[in-house]
Design a protein around this motif. Structure first.
Motif, PDB file in Angstrom:
ATOM      1  N   VAL A   1       0.843  -1.203   0.000  1.00 63.58           N
ATOM      2  CA  VAL A   1       0.000   0.000   0.000  1.00 63.58           C
ATOM      3  C   VAL A   1       0.875   1.249   0.000  1.00 63.58           C
ATOM      4  CG1 VAL A   1      -1.633   1.359   1.372  1.00 63.58           C
ATOM      5  CG2 VAL A   1      -1.987  -1.106   1.097  1.00 63.58           C
ATOM      6  N   ARG A   2       1.900   1.253   0.827  1.00 62.88           N
ATOM      7  CA  ARG A   2       2.788   2.418   0.889  1.00 62.88           C
ATOM      8  C   ARG A   2       3.500   2.642  -0.437  1.00 62.88           C
ATOM      9  NH1 ARG A   2       6.691   3.275   5.205  1.00 62.88           N
ATOM     10  NH2 ARG A   2       6.330   5.430   4.587  1.00 62.88           N
ATOM     11  N   ALA A   3       3.893   1.560  -1.097  1.00 63.10           N
ATOM     12  CA  ALA A   3       4.555   1.696  -2.393  1.00 63.10           C
ATOM     13  C   ALA A   3       3.603   2.303  -3.419  1.00 63.10           C
ATOM     14  CB  ALA A   3       5.060   0.333  -2.872  1.00 63.10           C
ATOM     15  N   LEU A   4       2.353   1.869  -3.404  1.00 59.88           N
ATOM     16  CA  LEU A   4       1.364   2.424  -4.335  1.00 59.88           C
ATOM     17  C   LEU A   4       1.087   3.895  -4.051  1.00 59.88           C
ATOM     18  CD1 LEU A   4      -1.138  -0.558  -4.602  1.00 59.88           C
ATOM     19  CD2 LEU A   4       0.326   0.344  -6.416  1.00 59.88           C
ATOM     20  N   LEU A   5       1.045   4.263  -2.782  1.00 63.31           N
ATOM     21  CA  LEU A   5       0.857   5.673  -2.432  1.00 63.31           C
ATOM     22  C   LEU A   5       2.034   6.510  -2.927  1.00 63.31           C
ATOM     23  CD1 LEU A   5      -0.583   5.268   1.162  1.00 63.31           C
ATOM     24  CD2 LEU A   5      -1.802   6.171  -0.834  1.00 63.31           C
ATOM     25  N   GLY A   6       3.232   5.979  -2.827  1.00 63.35           N
ATOM     26  CA  GLY A   6       4.404   6.680  -3.350  1.00 63.35           C
ATOM     27  C   GLY A   6       4.320   6.863  -4.854  1.00 63.35           C
ATOM     28  N   GLU A   7       3.855   5.822  -5.546  1.00 63.90           N
ATOM     29  CA  GLU A   7       3.686   5.921  -6.998  1.00 63.90           C
ATOM     30  C   GLU A   7       2.614   6.953  -7.356  1.00 63.90           C
ATOM     31  OE1 GLU A   7       2.995   2.030  -8.645  1.00 63.90           O
ATOM     32  OE2 GLU A   7       4.766   1.215  -7.644  1.00 63.90           O
ATOM     33  N   ALA A   8       1.545   6.999  -6.571  1.00 68.36           N
ATOM     34  CA  ALA A   8       0.485   7.977  -6.832  1.00 68.36           C
ATOM     35  C   ALA A   8       1.009   9.389  -6.639  1.00 68.36           C
ATOM     36  CB  ALA A   8      -0.707   7.727  -5.895  1.00 68.36           C
ATOM     37  N   LYS A   9       1.811   9.584  -5.615  1.00 66.26           N
ATOM     38  CA  LYS A   9       2.387  10.909  -5.361  1.00 66.26           C
ATOM     39  C   LYS A   9       3.329  11.314  -6.498  1.00 66.26           C
ATOM     40  CE  LYS A   9       5.009  13.339  -1.881  1.00 66.26           C
ATOM     41  NZ  LYS A   9       5.781  13.217  -0.653  1.00 66.26           N
ATOM     42  N   ASP A  10       4.128  10.361  -6.974  1.00 70.47           N
ATOM     43  CA  ASP A  10       5.035  10.642  -8.090  1.00 70.47           C
ATOM     44  C   ASP A  10       4.268  10.968  -9.369  1.00 70.47           C
ATOM     45  OD1 ASP A  10       7.189  10.187  -6.437  1.00 70.47           O
ATOM     46  OD2 ASP A  10       7.535   8.134  -7.144  1.00 70.47           O
ATOM     47  N   ALA A  11       3.147  10.298  -9.577  1.00 71.74           N
ATOM     48  CA  ALA A  11       2.355  10.490 -10.791  1.00 71.74           C
ATOM     49  C   ALA A  11       1.565  11.795 -10.773  1.00 71.74           C
ATOM     50  CB  ALA A  11       1.388   9.323 -10.977  1.00 71.74           C
ATOM     51  N   LEU A  12       1.399  12.394  -9.613  1.00 76.71           N
ATOM     52  CA  LEU A  12       0.584  13.602  -9.490  1.00 76.71           C
ATOM     53  C   LEU A  12       1.098  14.730 -10.370  1.00 76.71           C
ATOM     54  CD1 LEU A  12      -1.751  15.066  -8.109  1.00 76.71           C
ATOM     55  CD2 LEU A  12      -0.207  15.598  -6.226  1.00 76.71           C
ATOM     56  N   GLU A  13       2.381  14.981 -10.357  1.00 80.29           N
ATOM     57  CA  GLU A  13       2.933  16.064 -11.182  1.00 80.29           C
ATOM     58  C   GLU A  13       2.743  15.790 -12.664  1.00 80.29           C
ATOM     59  OE1 GLU A  13       6.827  17.675 -10.548  1.00 80.29           O
ATOM     60  OE2 GLU A  13       6.663  17.380  -8.385  1.00 80.29           O
ATOM     61  N   ASP A  14       3.005  14.544 -13.062  1.00 77.56           N
ATOM     62  CA  ASP A  14       2.854  14.189 -14.475  1.00 77.56           C
ATOM     63  C   ASP A  14       1.410  14.351 -14.934  1.00 77.56           C
ATOM     64  OD1 ASP A  14       5.542  13.585 -14.559  1.00 77.56           O
ATOM     65  OD2 ASP A  14       5.213  11.437 -14.199  1.00 77.56           O
ATOM     66  N   ASP A  15       0.475  13.875 -14.122  1.00 75.17           N
ATOM     67  CA  ASP A  15      -0.940  13.991 -14.490  1.00 75.17           C
ATOM     68  C   ASP A  15      -1.390  15.448 -14.541  1.00 75.17           C
ATOM     69  OD1 ASP A  15      -1.180  11.271 -14.744  1.00 75.17           O
ATOM     70  OD2 ASP A  15      -2.302  10.968 -12.883  1.00 75.17           O
ATOM     71  N   ALA A  16      -0.918  16.244 -13.584  1.00 70.55           N
ATOM     72  CA  ALA A  16      -1.302  17.658 -13.554  1.00 70.55           C
ATOM     73  C   ALA A  16      -0.746  18.382 -14.780  1.00 70.55           C
ATOM     74  CB  ALA A  16      -0.816  18.322 -12.269  1.00 70.55           C
ATOM     75  N   ALA A  17       0.480  18.031 -15.162  1.00 74.23           N
ATOM     76  CA  ALA A  17       1.088  18.679 -16.326  1.00 74.23           C
ATOM     77  C   ALA A  17       0.402  18.272 -17.621  1.00 74.23           C
ATOM     78  CB  ALA A  17       2.568  18.334 -16.397  1.00 74.23           C
ATOM     79  N   ALA A  18      -0.092  17.042 -17.661  1.00 74.47           N
ATOM     80  CA  ALA A  18      -0.738  16.533 -18.871  1.00 74.47           C
ATOM     81  C   ALA A  18      -2.197  16.974 -19.001  1.00 74.47           C
ATOM     82  CB  ALA A  18      -0.662  15.012 -18.900  1.00 74.47           C
ATOM     83  N   ALA A  19      -2.765  17.524 -17.931  1.00 75.21           N
ATOM     84  CA  ALA A  19      -4.164  17.950 -17.960  1.00 75.21           C
ATOM     85  C   ALA A  19      -4.335  19.078 -18.969  1.00 75.21           C
ATOM     86  CB  ALA A  19      -4.618  18.402 -16.574  1.00 75.21           C
ATOM     87  N   SER A  20      -5.368  18.966 -19.780  1.00 74.93           N
ATOM     88  CA  SER A  20      -5.530  19.940 -20.859  1.00 74.93           C
ATOM     89  C   SER A  20      -6.510  21.057 -20.524  1.00 74.93           C
ATOM     90  CB  SER A  20      -6.009  19.224 -22.124  1.00 74.93           C
ATOM     91  OG  SER A  20      -7.256  18.587 -21.876  1.00 74.93           O
ATOM     92  N   ASN A  21      -7.111  20.996 -19.353  1.00 76.86           N
ATOM     93  CA  ASN A  21      -8.087  22.030 -18.998  1.00 76.86           C
ATOM     94  C   ASN A  21      -7.407  23.233 -18.365  1.00 76.86           C
ATOM     95  OD1 ASN A  21     -10.213  20.554 -20.001  1.00 76.86           O
ATOM     96  ND2 ASN A  21     -10.581  19.516 -18.067  1.00 76.86           N
ATOM     97  N   VAL A  22      -8.176  24.111 -17.808  1.00 75.68           N
ATOM     98  CA  VAL A  22      -7.690  25.363 -17.247  1.00 75.68           C
ATOM     99  C   VAL A  22      -6.834  25.106 -16.003  1.00 75.68           C
ATOM    100  CG1 VAL A  22      -8.403  27.539 -16.195  1.00 75.68           C
ATOM    101  CG2 VAL A  22      -9.733  26.558 -18.072  1.00 75.68           C
ATOM    102  N   THR A  23      -5.735  25.812 -15.908  1.00 69.11           N
ATOM    103  CA  THR A  23      -4.877  25.770 -14.741  1.00 69.11           C
ATOM    104  C   THR A  23      -4.888  27.147 -14.101  1.00 69.11           C
ATOM    105  OG1 THR A  23      -3.437  24.123 -15.758  1.00 69.11           O
ATOM    106  CG2 THR A  23      -2.533  25.366 -13.913  1.00 69.11           C
ATOM    107  N   VAL A  24      -5.124  27.191 -12.785  1.00 69.92           N
ATOM    108  CA  VAL A  24      -5.187  28.451 -12.068  1.00 69.92           C
ATOM    109  C   VAL A  24      -4.075  28.470 -11.047  1.00 69.92           C
ATOM    110  CG1 VAL A  24      -6.604  29.902 -10.566  1.00 69.92           C
ATOM    111  CG2 VAL A  24      -7.683  28.524 -12.365  1.00 69.92           C
ATOM    112  N   ASN A  25      -3.285  29.535 -11.041  1.00 75.38           N
ATOM    113  CA  ASN A  25      -2.225  29.720 -10.049  1.00 75.38           C
ATOM    114  C   ASN A  25      -2.634  30.829  -9.106  1.00 75.38           C
ATOM    115  OD1 ASN A  25      -0.367  27.815 -11.105  1.00 75.38           O
ATOM    116  ND2 ASN A  25       0.176  29.281 -12.709  1.00 75.38           N
ATOM    117  N   LEU A  26      -2.420  30.597  -7.820  1.00 77.93           N
ATOM    118  CA  LEU A  26      -2.690  31.618  -6.809  1.00 77.93           C
ATOM    119  C   LEU A  26      -1.570  32.647  -6.860  1.00 77.93           C
ATOM    120  CD1 LEU A  26      -4.444  32.538  -4.458  1.00 77.93           C
ATOM    121  CD2 LEU A  26      -3.049  31.099  -2.976  1.00 77.93           C
TER     122      LEU A  26
END
Length: 84
Positions: A58-83
């Motif tokens: 489970v911990r290994a999968l959570l680590g993989e999910a955390k690593d994938a977060l940046e890639d998925d966010a960068a690949a998202a094609s919708n609107v990105t809002v920065n504070l």
């Protein structure tokens, strides 16, 4: 930063919180496995160590999910809002 309506910083923190919780439960499974083994409860010890191994997965999968977060966010094609 928000991507597609999701605050990615908060999502990463929540993944880390889940990982911290699982880490604690893994430690308890390990401790109880040894306690049971030392008391002669071999089957209980075996099951607790098996649970510990699953929590490691489970911990290994959570680590993989955390690593994938940046890639998925960068690949998202919708609107990105920065504070600002």
């Amino acid at each position: 930063m928000c991507t597609n309506g999701v605050n990615t910083g908060q999502l990463e923190q929540m993944i880390e919180q889940v990982d911290d919780h699982v880490k604690l439960e893994r430690r308890w499974a390990h401790t109880l496995g040894h306690l049971a083994g030392d008391a002669g409860f071999a089957t209980v010890s075996e099951k607790m160590h098996a649970a510990q191994a699953l929590l490691d997965d489970v911990r290994a999968l959570l680590g993989e999910a955390k690593d994938a977060l940046e890639d998925d966010a960068a690949a998202a094609s919708n609107v990105t809002v920065n504070l600002v």
